[in-house]
Design an enzyme around this catalytic site. Structure first.
Site, PDB file in Angstrom:
ATOM      1  N   TYR A 178     -60.626  31.560 -76.986  1.00 17.48           N
ATOM      2  CA  TYR A 178     -59.944  31.721 -75.704  1.00 17.48           C
ATOM      3  C   TYR A 178     -59.548  33.182 -75.539  1.00 17.48           C
ATOM      4  O   TYR A 178     -59.015  33.790 -76.467  1.00 17.48           O
ATOM      5  CB  TYR A 178     -58.698  30.838 -75.641  1.00 17.48           C
ATOM      6  CG  TYR A 178     -59.025  29.385 -75.474  1.00 17.48           C
ATOM      7  CD1 TYR A 178     -59.143  28.818 -74.212  1.00 17.48           C
ATOM      8  CD2 TYR A 178     -59.236  28.565 -76.585  1.00 17.48           C
ATOM      9  CE1 TYR A 178     -59.447  27.477 -74.055  1.00 17.48           C
ATOM     10  CE2 TYR A 178     -59.535  27.222 -76.438  1.00 17.48           C
ATOM     11  CZ  TYR A 178     -59.641  26.684 -75.171  1.00 17.48           C
ATOM     12  OH  TYR A 178     -59.946  25.359 -75.012  1.00 17.48           O
ATOM     13  N   TYR A 179     -59.787  33.704 -74.348  1.00 16.03           N
ATOM     14  CA  TYR A 179     -59.537  35.115 -74.055  1.00 16.03           C
ATOM     15  C   TYR A 179     -58.480  35.262 -72.977  1.00 16.03           C
ATOM     16  O   TYR A 179     -58.346  34.410 -72.090  1.00 16.03           O
ATOM     17  CB  TYR A 179     -60.820  35.797 -73.561  1.00 16.03           C
ATOM     18  CG  TYR A 179     -61.845  35.999 -74.642  1.00 16.03           C
ATOM     19  CD1 TYR A 179     -61.935  37.209 -75.320  1.00 16.03           C
ATOM     20  CD2 TYR A 179     -62.724  34.980 -74.987  1.00 16.03           C
ATOM     21  CE1 TYR A 179     -62.881  37.393 -76.326  1.00 16.03           C
ATOM     22  CE2 TYR A 179     -63.664  35.157 -75.990  1.00 16.03           C
ATOM     23  CZ  TYR A 179     -63.738  36.364 -76.651  1.00 16.03           C
ATOM     24  OH  TYR A 179     -64.673  36.545 -77.638  1.00 16.03           O
TER      25      TYR A 179
END
Length: 188
Positions: A46-47
């Site tokens: 996840y960014y």
């Protein structure tokens, strides 16, 4: 793989915490179904920006690598809870480098073991997340926003057939569950 099951701009999804995985699977296998994959391991990254701008806008950006199926996905969810789009990518490392070049950084890594089944137009995923337990997700993707309520009713009916109870329903995403589990202080 039936790609049509994953096409659409909107996702209707219900997640349930499984109290008895084997019993759930027995019910699932008693219904007419197709198997997409079994016991695939998914690695999610996840960014977000350092300031958390995506989370502030209720958006999620994820790169997913699946093994042994060798599927790689770019996934964007939000800002509305039912908005979800995913597309296959060939080079996940290049995609990660591009995101980092644009100022995004990995804020969470999540690994789960997942099996995916199709029952009619719906897909059922059975997941195990280390430290969180077993879950079932019942979902459908669609481009027709007018059908969301209809699909909600269909998924609730399927949940009943599968023996899933309302009090086992989980409203938090895996990302939220994992982040919450990491911030819980340990007893002294």
């Amino acid at each position: 793989m039936s790609q049509a099951h994953f096409d659409g701009k909107y996702e209707v999804e219900f997640k349930y915490r499984l109290q008895d995985r084997d019993s759930f699977l027995a019910r699932l296998h008693s219904l007419p179904h197709q198997v997409m994959l079994k016991n695939n391991v998914e690695f999610d990254r996840y960014y977000d920006t350092q300031a958390g701008s995506l989370a502030q806008e209720s958006k999620h950006l994820c790169l997913r690598e699946m093994r042994p199926s060798d599927i790689k996905l770019w996934i964007v969810k939000g800002p509305a809870s039912q908005q979800c789009q995913a597309t296959r990518i060939d080079n996940i490392d290049s995609a990660a480098d591009m995101l980092e070049t644009m100022g995004y950084e990995v804020v969470l890594r999540l690994t789960k073991t997942r099996s995916i089944y199709f029952i009619d137009q719906y897909h059922v995923t059975v997941d195990n997340l280390e430290g969180l337990g077993d879950f079932a997700e019942l979902a459908i993707m669609t481009d027709d926003e007018t059908q969301l309520a209809h699909h909600e009713q269909g998924l609730l009916k399927l949940a009943e057939q599968l023996g899933l109870r309302e009090n086992d329903r989980e409203t938090n995403s895996y990302r939220e569950l994992m982040m919450n589990s990491q911030t819980v202080p340990s007893p002294a």
